[in-house]
Design a protein around this motif. Structure first.
Motif, mmCIF file in Angstrom:
data_model
loop_
_atom_site.group_PDB
_atom_site.id
_atom_site.type_symbol
_atom_site.label_atom_id
_atom_site.label_comp_id
_atom_site.label_asym_id
_atom_site.label_seq_id
_atom_site.Cartn_x
_atom_site.Cartn_y
_atom_site.Cartn_z
ATOM 1 N N LEU A 8 0.825 -1.198 0.000
ATOM 2 C CA LEU A 8 0.000 0.000 0.000
ATOM 3 C C LEU A 8 0.865 1.256 0.000
ATOM 4 C CD1 LEU A 8 -2.608 -1.037 2.730
ATOM 5 C CD2 LEU A 8 -2.888 -1.165 0.243
ATOM 6 N N GLU A 9 0.266 2.373 -0.390
ATOM 7 C CA GLU A 9 0.947 3.658 -0.270
ATOM 8 C C GLU A 9 0.833 4.116 1.181
ATOM 9 O OE1 GLU A 9 0.845 8.278 -1.929
ATOM 10 O OE2 GLU A 9 -0.657 6.826 -2.632
ATOM 11 N N VAL A 10 1.966 4.275 1.838
ATOM 12 C CA VAL A 10 1.981 4.714 3.235
ATOM 13 C C VAL A 10 2.756 6.023 3.298
ATOM 14 C CG1 VAL A 10 2.564 4.139 5.623
ATOM 15 C CG2 VAL A 10 1.926 2.313 4.017
ATOM 16 N N ILE A 11 2.084 7.092 3.681
ATOM 17 C CA ILE A 11 2.680 8.426 3.743
ATOM 18 C C ILE A 11 3.254 8.655 5.132
ATOM 19 C CG2 ILE A 11 2.209 10.905 3.617
ATOM 20 C CD1 ILE A 11 -0.113 10.080 1.660
ATOM 21 N N ASN A 12 4.530 8.991 5.196
ATOM 22 C CA ASN A 12 5.188 9.265 6.466
ATOM 23 C C ASN A 12 4.961 10.733 6.825
ATOM 24 O OD1 ASN A 12 6.984 9.916 8.569
ATOM 25 N ND2 ASN A 12 8.473 8.395 7.899
ATOM 26 N N SER A 13 4.134 10.957 7.852
ATOM 27 C CA SER A 13 3.875 12.311 8.310
ATOM 28 C C SER A 13 4.266 12.431 9.780
ATOM 29 C CB SER A 13 2.400 12.676 8.113
ATOM 30 O OG SER A 13 2.200 14.048 8.416
ATOM 31 N N GLY A 14 5.502 12.050 10.070
ATOM 32 C CA GLY A 14 6.023 12.174 11.421
ATOM 33 C C GLY A 14 6.885 13.416 11.563
ATOM 34 N N VAL A 15 6.754 14.097 12.694
ATOM 35 C CA VAL A 15 7.537 15.301 12.982
ATOM 36 C C VAL A 15 8.259 15.103 14.314
ATOM 37 C CG1 VAL A 15 7.466 17.772 13.508
ATOM 38 C CG2 VAL A 15 5.996 16.832 11.704
ATOM 39 N N PRO A 16 9.579 14.967 14.290
ATOM 40 C CA PRO A 16 10.315 14.769 15.538
ATOM 41 C C PRO A 16 10.076 15.903 16.529
ATOM 42 C CG PRO A 16 11.719 14.296 13.654
ATOM 43 C CD PRO A 16 10.466 14.916 13.109
ATOM 44 N N GLY A 17 9.896 15.534 17.788
ATOM 45 C CA GLY A 17 9.725 16.512 18.846
ATOM 46 C C GLY A 17 8.328 17.070 18.995
ATOM 47 N N GLU A 18 7.423 16.689 18.116
ATOM 48 C CA GLU A 18 6.071 17.239 18.154
ATOM 49 C C GLU A 18 5.304 16.745 19.371
ATOM 50 O OE1 GLU A 18 3.206 18.061 14.603
ATOM 51 O OE2 GLU A 18 2.832 16.009 15.264
ATOM 52 N N ILE A 19 4.582 17.652 20.028
ATOM 53 C CA ILE A 19 3.670 17.259 21.109
ATOM 54 C C ILE A 19 2.271 17.090 20.529
ATOM 55 C CG2 ILE A 19 5.054 18.316 22.940
ATOM 56 C CD1 ILE A 19 3.099 20.684 22.902
ATOM 57 N N SER A 20 1.389 16.468 21.281
ATOM 58 C CA SER A 20 0.071 16.119 20.746
ATOM 59 C C SER A 20 -0.761 17.354 20.395
ATOM 60 C CB SER A 20 -0.686 15.233 21.730
ATOM 61 O OG SER A 20 -0.940 15.908 22.951
ATOM 62 N N ALA A 21 -0.576 18.468 21.126
ATOM 63 C CA ALA A 21 -1.330 19.686 20.803
ATOM 64 C C ALA A 21 -0.946 20.190 19.415
ATOM 65 C CB ALA A 21 -1.065 20.757 21.856
ATOM 66 N N GLU A 22 0.330 20.077 19.068
ATOM 67 C CA GLU A 22 0.784 20.478 17.736
ATOM 68 C C GLU A 22 0.270 19.509 16.675
ATOM 69 O OE1 GLU A 22 5.004 22.525 19.194
ATOM 70 O OE2 GLU A 22 4.915 20.385 18.689
ATOM 71 N N GLY A 23 0.245 18.226 17.011
ATOM 72 C CA GLY A 23 -0.294 17.238 16.092
ATOM 73 C C GLY A 23 -1.769 17.459 15.814
ATOM 74 N N ARG A 24 -2.501 17.813 16.851
ATOM 75 C CA ARG A 24 -3.935 18.084 16.698
ATOM 76 C C ARG A 24 -4.176 19.216 15.707
ATOM 77 N NH1 ARG A 24 -5.798 20.911 21.696
ATOM 78 N NH2 ARG A 24 -4.950 22.638 20.489
ATOM 79 N N GLU A 25 -3.305 20.246 15.750
ATOM 80 C CA GLU A 25 -3.453 21.379 14.834
ATOM 81 C C GLU A 25 -3.023 21.019 13.413
ATOM 82 O OE1 GLU A 25 -4.906 24.245 15.667
ATOM 83 O OE2 GLU A 25 -5.241 23.307 17.636
ATOM 84 N N ARG A 26 -2.063 20.129 13.278
ATOM 85 C CA ARG A 26 -1.478 19.786 11.976
ATOM 86 C C ARG A 26 -2.311 18.787 11.199
ATOM 87 N NH1 ARG A 26 2.765 16.086 10.342
ATOM 88 N NH2 ARG A 26 2.866 15.251 12.457
ATOM 89 N N LEU A 27 -3.001 17.902 11.895
ATOM 90 C CA LEU A 27 -3.634 16.750 11.247
ATOM 91 C C LEU A 27 -4.747 17.095 10.259
ATOM 92 C CD1 LEU A 27 -3.922 13.695 10.950
ATOM 93 C CD2 LEU A 27 -5.419 13.709 12.960
ATOM 94 N N PRO A 28 -5.697 17.978 10.583
ATOM 95 C CA PRO A 28 -6.830 18.171 9.664
ATOM 96 C C PRO A 28 -6.432 18.511 8.234
ATOM 97 C CG PRO A 28 -7.297 19.196 11.781
ATOM 98 C CD PRO A 28 -5.861 18.771 11.818
ATOM 99 N N GLU A 29 -5.444 19.384 8.061
ATOM 100 C CA GLU A 29 -5.018 19.760 6.718
ATOM 101 C C GLU A 29 -4.469 18.556 5.955
ATOM 102 O OE1 GLU A 29 -1.919 22.862 4.504
ATOM 103 O OE2 GLU A 29 -2.376 23.090 6.645
ATOM 104 N N LEU A 30 -3.735 17.680 6.645
ATOM 105 C CA LEU A 30 -3.188 16.495 5.994
ATOM 106 C C LEU A 30 -4.290 15.514 5.609
ATOM 107 C CD1 LEU A 30 -0.075 15.888 8.262
ATOM 108 C CD2 LEU A 30 -0.079 16.745 5.924
#
Length: 201
Positions: A61-83
């Protein structure tokens, strides 16, 4: 009690222990979004040995790596919808929270952020798999309890033991909190097995 009755009861108990798959079968052209922090990004791995790359190799399958080193969950919450809107994945694999533990962010905040990320995916009819991580500083035997609680409440599949197992083995780590190539391969294999068990593959 008759022998036949005992056998029947044992078979019944085994059947009771089986659960229905929680995921729909993914199409051949499915897109999987691997979302998280350094564990998703692949810190400690050599080129192309991060778990999303290995998972793509294992599943086709196509698996997109969208990991950001050092990111906290609050930052992930803001980043995810656009992706989610950009890639329109069929499946979200969520590994987040480790940096919250390292920074001693209250667990309730982490829990709320994880649940918000799951809700963002569900609103778009995207399936979610949750992978738990341990609270660092404690004995790394189990994922933090919140992951099991969230998975049960949200009715999503979860893998709760593989990250603690990797981080408890020096042979599978590149440093105290990150896997090496072998560790990331074991993570990918465990996720692939979960997807098979849950009906996605």
């Amino acid at each position: 009690m008759k022998k036949g009755t005992i056998v029947w009861l044992l078979l019944l108990c085994v059947a009771c222990g089986k659960t229905e798959p929680m995921l729909s079968k993914l199409p051949e052209d499915a897109v999987v979004l691997a979302f998280g922090d350094s564990l998703t990004y692949g810190t400690g791995a050599t080129k192309d040995h991060d778990y999303p790359n290995v998972l793509a190799e294992l599943t086709g399958l196509e698996v997109i790596n969208s990991g950001v080193p050092g990111e906290i969950s609050a930052e992930g919450r803001e980043r995810l919808p656009e992706l989610l809107d950009e890639y329109e994945p069929d499946l979200l694999i969520l590994i987040h929270g480790g940096n919250d533990f390292l920074r001693k962010i209250p667990n309730e905040q982490t829990r709320d952020n994880l649940k918000t990320m799951i809700a963002e995916a569900k609103q778009r009819n995207i399936s979610v798999v949750l992978v738990g991580v341990p609270e660092f500083g404690l004995i790394l035997l189990h994922s933090a309890q919140m992951y099991a609680e969230i998975a049960e409440a949200e009715r999503i599949p979860s893998e709760l033991e593989i990250v603690p197992d990797i981080l408890a083995s020096n042979a599978l780590k590149s440093d105290p909190v990150h896997p090496n190539d072998q560790g990331y391969r074991q993570l990918a294999e465990k996720i692939a097995n979960l997807l098979k068990e849950q009906g996605a593959l």
